[in-house]
Design a protein around this motif. Structure first.
Motif, PDB file in Angstrom:
ATOM      1  N   UNK A 153       0.691  -1.163   0.136  1.00 26.85           N
ATOM      2  CA  UNK A 153       0.046   0.041   0.125  1.00 26.85           C
ATOM      3  C   UNK A 153       0.944   1.033   0.019  1.00 26.85           C
ATOM      4  N   UNK A 154       1.959   1.238   0.869  1.00 25.78           N
ATOM      5  CA  UNK A 154       2.836   2.425   0.931  1.00 25.78           C
ATOM      6  C   UNK A 154       3.423   2.590  -0.540  1.00 25.78           C
ATOM      7  N   UNK A 155       3.906   1.792  -1.045  1.00 22.44           N
ATOM      8  CA  UNK A 155       4.652   1.807  -2.495  1.00 22.44           C
ATOM      9  C   UNK A 155       3.802   2.214  -3.369  1.00 22.44           C
ATOM     10  N   UNK A 156       2.468   1.499  -3.392  1.00 27.79           N
ATOM     11  CA  UNK A 156       1.443   1.974  -4.483  1.00 27.79           C
ATOM     12  C   UNK A 156       1.054   3.469  -4.163  1.00 27.79           C
ATOM     13  N   UNK A 157       1.019   3.824  -2.947  1.00 29.01           N
ATOM     14  CA  UNK A 157       0.819   5.488  -2.759  1.00 29.01           C
ATOM     15  C   UNK A 157       1.760   6.195  -3.311  1.00 29.01           C
ATOM     16  N   UNK A 158       3.195   5.752  -3.126  1.00 24.55           N
ATOM     17  CA  UNK A 158       4.137   6.755  -3.682  1.00 24.55           C
ATOM     18  C   UNK A 158       4.286   6.565  -5.095  1.00 24.55           C
ATOM     19  N   UNK A 159       3.736   5.402  -5.793  1.00 27.49           N
ATOM     20  CA  UNK A 159       3.609   5.416  -7.312  1.00 27.49           C
ATOM     21  C   UNK A 159       2.320   6.366  -7.907  1.00 27.49           C
ATOM     22  N   UNK A 160       1.395   6.233  -7.149  1.00 26.92           N
ATOM     23  CA  UNK A 160       0.176   7.106  -7.497  1.00 26.92           C
ATOM     24  C   UNK A 160       0.552   8.601  -7.387  1.00 26.92           C
ATOM     25  N   UNK A 161       1.282   8.872  -6.119  1.00 25.02           N
ATOM     26  CA  UNK A 161       1.686  10.507  -6.056  1.00 25.02           C
ATOM     27  C   UNK A 161       2.394  10.986  -7.293  1.00 25.02           C
ATOM     28  N   UNK A 162       3.657  10.247  -7.655  1.00 27.90           N
ATOM     29  CA  UNK A 162       4.487  10.453  -8.606  1.00 27.90           C
ATOM     30  C   UNK A 162       3.619  10.394 -10.021  1.00 27.90           C
ATOM     31  N   UNK A 163       2.792   9.620 -10.175  1.00 28.31           N
ATOM     32  CA  UNK A 163       1.982   9.292 -11.258  1.00 28.31           C
ATOM     33  C   UNK A 163       1.284  10.782 -11.537  1.00 28.31           C
TER      34      UNK A 163
END
Length: 440
Positions: free
Chosen positions: A343-353
């Motif tokens: 979840x943490x990694x996906x949130x980082x990806x989503x913010x970058x995206x």
């Protein structure tokens, strides 16, 4: 309480200042009301097709795909028409018809009727969007166009989010009557939103095609032969300015469409990746969508500042390319991790995206306006919009064939595609901004 320097306070102040312009005020009013209706519809479309009408998943996908294909033609046609007739009247008519056909969804009962309504409704909605782009191109000075687009996109996100909340009522009740009732309400909101477009001023319309001043002789009488020759030259010049003759603009459209497939990553790739390749719970999809919407609302307007300048637009697009490539890699790294870590990694990806999305949109708007011929604003914006329609049609297929089917290798392929498209767009911007290069 928000401090005076907080992003939300600055955003509010900028939006209020922007709304002093009568063109933007009319567009914002129309967008705020009509996109609530679209938000309602977007949130329940697939479930309405499958659970209420009884379509299979394949049939629902066909309806949506064919409707998107109709939007490709409409993108081009809307801009072409806006160069020949009143853009404000056309936009009003198109959006009114789109809203009426949205109401028509409430009365469909099988695959054929759903397909017809979806195709015609999306056709008119896309016509309206395309002719709106022509209004923005002509209704604002160069340094105000991108800001107008950013304000409208912010309002669109807020309205769609509100519409999705209204749709939750129908989803919670779950009956056919509830679904059909909110669809009718969505269409009515679309009709009300279209009415605000009637307040647009006349100067957003294109000048009469081929209009020229009559040529006078020394005695003051009209020289008929010279006037006719001038008119012929004007018509020839009109045809010469077609976007289909502008190789630079066509390449910009192609590369922007390639980068535009990042929306397919958010809408198709991310949800499928979470549910098939990670240990994150399905609710993570909703969390990431909330993160995306919130960041777009806060940052789209301020981060679009200055992108009417070609050099700036090229630079922010390049930054967006690196961010999007990084987001693809981070999405890939979420596979196989423990649920909380995923979840943490996906949130980082989503913010970058999301920041890649915000910057790429700002850059695309600036370049699509500044590199277009102002005398054919509608046609140019129609061609550019058609590129994004094609992107929306192709992206689900490409994203599924790469990221979902190939895993990390597929994500790397996507990262290379996005970075390559950004490099190409930045190169076009640098060349266009070089001294001695003519820009229309």
């Amino acid at each position: 309480m928000h401090s005076a320097g907080s992003p939300l306070v600055r955003l509010g102040a900028w939006v209020r200042t922007s709304l002093e312009d009568p063109v933007l005020r009319a567009l914002v009013t129309a967008t705020a009301v009509s996109r609530i209706g679209r938000g309602v519809f977007f949130a329940i479309t697939v479930l309405f097709f499958t659970q209420i009408i009884g379509l299979s998943g394949t049939e629902a996908a066909i309806v949506l795909a064919v409707a998107s294909a109709c939007g490709v033609l409409a993108s081009l046609l809307g801009g072409w028409l806006a160069d020949r007739w009143s853009a404000r009247r056309l936009t009003f008519a198109f959006e009114l018809l789109g809203a009426i056909f949205l109401i028509g969804y409430a009365f469909v009962g099988d695959f054929v009727s759903a397909l017809v309504i979806a195709c015609v409704g999306n056709f008119f909605d896309t016509l309206g969007h395309s002719s709106r782009s022509a209004i923005i191109a002509r209704g604002f000075s160069p340094d105000k166009r991108v800001n107008a687009r950013a304000v409208l996109r912010t309002i669109t996100n807020l309205s769609i989010a509100l519409g999705a909340g209204i749709a939750a009522i129908a989803l919670a009740i779950g009956t056919a009557v509830a679904y059909r009732s909110v669809i009718v309400a969505a269409g009515v909101l679309g009709v009300l939103g279209a009415m605000a477009l009637l307040r647009l001023p006349a100067h957003v319309d294109a000048p009469a095609r081929g209009a020229v001043e009559p040529v006078h002789t020394e005695t003051g009488s009209i020289d008929t032969a010279a006037s006719e020759q001038s008119a012929r030259e004007s018509r020839h010049d009109w045809n010469r300015r077609s976007p289909w003759r502008d190789r630079r603009y066509l390449l910009l459209t192609l590369l922007s469409a390639m980068f535009g497939m990042q929306f397919g990553v958010a809408e198709v790739g991310m949800p499928l990746w979470i549910t098939t390749a990670t240990n994150a719970p399905e609710v993570t999809v909703a969390i990431l969508l909330i993160v995306n919407t919130t960041l777009v609302v806060i940052f789209q307007v301020p981060m679009s500042r200055g992108t009417h300048d070609i050099r700036t637009a090229g630079r922010v697009t390049m930054i967006a390319g690196w961010l999007m490539a990084a987001a693809c890699i981070v999405y890939a790294l979420s596979a196989g991790l423990p649920a909380w870590f995923a979840i943490v990694v996906l949130i980082i990806a989503a913010v970058t995206h999301t920041f890649a999305e915000v910057l790429s949109q700002a850059g695309a708007w600036g370049l699509s306006f500044e590199l277009a011929d102002s005398k054919r604003a509608g046609a140019y914006q129609g061609v550019f919009g058609m590129g994004f329609s094609l992107s929306a049609l192709a992206s689900p297929i490409l994203v599924n064939a790469t990221a979902i089917e190939l895993g990390i290798v597929g994500w790397i392929i996507l990262a290379v595609i996005f970075l390559g498209a950004a490099l190409g767009i930045a190169a076009i911007a640098r060349r266009a901004a070089a001294p001695g290069v003519h820009n229309s």
